[in-house]
Design a protein around this motif. Structure first.
Motif, PDB file in Angstrom:
ATOM      1  N   LEU A  98      18.862 -13.817 -71.509  1.00  0.00           N
ATOM      2  CA  LEU A  98      20.161 -13.753 -70.840  1.00  0.00           C
ATOM      3  C   LEU A  98      20.520 -12.309 -70.475  1.00  0.00           C
ATOM      4  N   ILE A  99      20.161 -11.368 -71.319  1.00  0.00           N
ATOM      5  CA  ILE A  99      20.381  -9.951 -70.999  1.00  0.00           C
ATOM      6  C   ILE A  99      19.528  -9.548 -69.791  1.00  0.00           C
ATOM      7  N   GLN A 100      18.294  -9.996 -69.752  1.00  0.00           N
ATOM      8  CA  GLN A 100      17.428  -9.710 -68.604  1.00  0.00           C
ATOM      9  C   GLN A 100      17.985 -10.344 -67.325  1.00  0.00           C
ATOM     10  N   GLU A 101      18.585 -11.526 -67.460  1.00  0.00           N
ATOM     11  CA  GLU A 101      19.207 -12.178 -66.310  1.00  0.00           C
ATOM     12  C   GLU A 101      20.394 -11.363 -65.805  1.00  0.00           C
ATOM     13  N   ALA A 102      21.192 -10.839 -66.715  1.00  0.00           N
ATOM     14  CA  ALA A 102      22.317  -9.983 -66.319  1.00  0.00           C
ATOM     15  C   ALA A 102      21.809  -8.749 -65.568  1.00  0.00           C
ATOM     16  N   ALA A 103      20.712  -8.173 -66.042  1.00  0.00           N
ATOM     17  CA  ALA A 103      20.136  -7.001 -65.375  1.00  0.00           C
ATOM     18  C   ALA A 103      19.584  -7.362 -63.992  1.00  0.00           C
ATOM     19  N   ARG A 104      19.095  -8.564 -63.836  1.00  0.00           N
ATOM     20  CA  ARG A 104      18.606  -9.021 -62.525  1.00  0.00           C
ATOM     21  C   ARG A 104      19.755  -9.137 -61.522  1.00  0.00           C
ATOM     22  N   ILE A 105      20.906  -9.573 -61.990  1.00  0.00           N
ATOM     23  CA  ILE A 105      22.042  -9.881 -61.113  1.00  0.00           C
ATOM     24  C   ILE A 105      22.884  -8.648 -60.783  1.00  0.00           C
ATOM     25  N   ALA A 106      23.054  -7.737 -61.730  1.00  0.00           N
ATOM     26  CA  ALA A 106      23.976  -6.598 -61.557  1.00  0.00           C
ATOM     27  C   ALA A 106      23.358  -5.480 -60.731  1.00  0.00           C
ATOM     28  N   ARG A 107      24.172  -4.907 -59.845  1.00  0.00           N
ATOM     29  CA  ARG A 107      23.753  -3.736 -59.070  1.00  0.00           C
ATOM     30  C   ARG A 107      24.074  -2.434 -59.788  1.00  0.00           C
ATOM     31  N   LYS A 108      25.238  -2.385 -60.474  1.00  0.00           N
ATOM     32  CA  LYS A 108      25.734  -1.116 -60.999  1.00  0.00           C
ATOM     33  C   LYS A 108      25.884  -1.084 -62.518  1.00  0.00           C
ATOM     34  N   ARG A 109      26.441  -2.158 -63.100  1.00  0.00           N
ATOM     35  CA  ARG A 109      26.799  -2.064 -64.516  1.00  0.00           C
ATOM     36  C   ARG A 109      26.808  -3.440 -65.170  1.00  0.00           C
ATOM     37  N   ILE A 110      26.454  -3.447 -66.456  1.00  0.00           N
ATOM     38  CA  ILE A 110      26.595  -4.619 -67.316  1.00  0.00           C
ATOM     39  C   ILE A 110      27.544  -4.225 -68.436  1.00  0.00           C
ATOM     40  N   VAL A 111      28.515  -5.094 -68.710  1.00  0.00           N
ATOM     41  CA  VAL A 111      29.469  -4.864 -69.790  1.00  0.00           C
ATOM     42  C   VAL A 111      29.317  -6.024 -70.778  1.00  0.00           C
ATOM     43  N   ILE A 112      28.979  -5.681 -72.007  1.00  0.00           N
ATOM     44  CA  ILE A 112      28.756  -6.685 -73.046  1.00  0.00           C
ATOM     45  C   ILE A 112      29.690  -6.389 -74.203  1.00  0.00           C
ATOM     46  N   LEU A 113      30.442  -7.390 -74.623  1.00  0.00           N
ATOM     47  CA  LEU A 113      31.315  -7.264 -75.785  1.00  0.00           C
ATOM     48  C   LEU A 113      30.824  -8.251 -76.823  1.00  0.00           C
TER      49      LEU A 113
END
Length: 187
Positions: A98-113
């Motif tokens: 799921l983290i890799q999927e977020a990196a695939r989708i985001a252009r600039k930033r990922i925010v994880i809480l």
């Protein structure tokens, strides 16, 4: 009322890391209330997704193909948020996907809480609150918590450089355990 206070407190922590006008995909959005607050307070343009559609807002929705795949193109959003999502994922391997999927989708930033217990007592308090707040709603509670250090190791493994900001929230857990905001810049 407690949910409202919690969401307000957390929005203040996340807001400095998003910019007005950014498109935001909120993965694991639940009812969509955090994304709605971020739209109101920051001016982001959120789109919601989750494995089950519980959206109670007027915000746009996209489908998840699986627990770790969203039906959107690569680099299609400025930012991706995962707010208290990863510890509900059934396995640690699926967390990584799921983290890799977020990196695939985001252009600039990922925010994880995430909840990041740092002792046995902190873990027990975290598990108790997680059970109380989520099990009655049918939300999975596999207790797949990681410490701040364990999350950092996972981000390093996946080639992501995360800045971490730890705190003890007041609402609703009354300062009983630590949470950490991870900010991953992709540019």
């Amino acid at each position: 009322m407690i949910q409202f206070l919690r969401d307000r407190e957390l929005t203040k922590r996340i807001s400095p890391f998003l910019q007005k006008g950014w498109s935001l995909l909120d993965i694991g959005t639940g009812r969509g209330t955090m994304a709605l607050l971020l739209r109101q307070q920051v001016g982001v343009e959120p789109t919601l997704t989750d494995v089950v559609n519980q959206n109670q807002t007027d915000l746009p929705w996209v489908n998840m193909i699986s627990n770790a795949r969203v039906d959107v193109a690569d680099k299609s959003f400025d930012a991706v948020s995962l707010i208290f999502v990863l510890h509900h994922v059934q396995t640690k391997q699926e967390q990584e996907k799921l983290i890799q999927e977020a990196a695939r989708i985001a252009r600039k930033r990922i925010v994880i809480l995430e909840d990041t217990p740092n002792s046995k007592i902190s873990w027990l308090m975290n598990a108790a609150w997680d059970w109380i707040m989520n099990a009655p709603k049918g939300i999975p509670v596999p207790f797949n918590f990681r410490s701040k250090k364990e999350w950092q190791e996972l981000f390093d493994k996946t080639g992501l450089n995360a800045k971490a900001y730890s705190f003890r929230p007041f609402w609703p857990v009354m300062l009983t355990y630590q949470q950490t905001l991870f900010v991953i810049d992709l540019i």
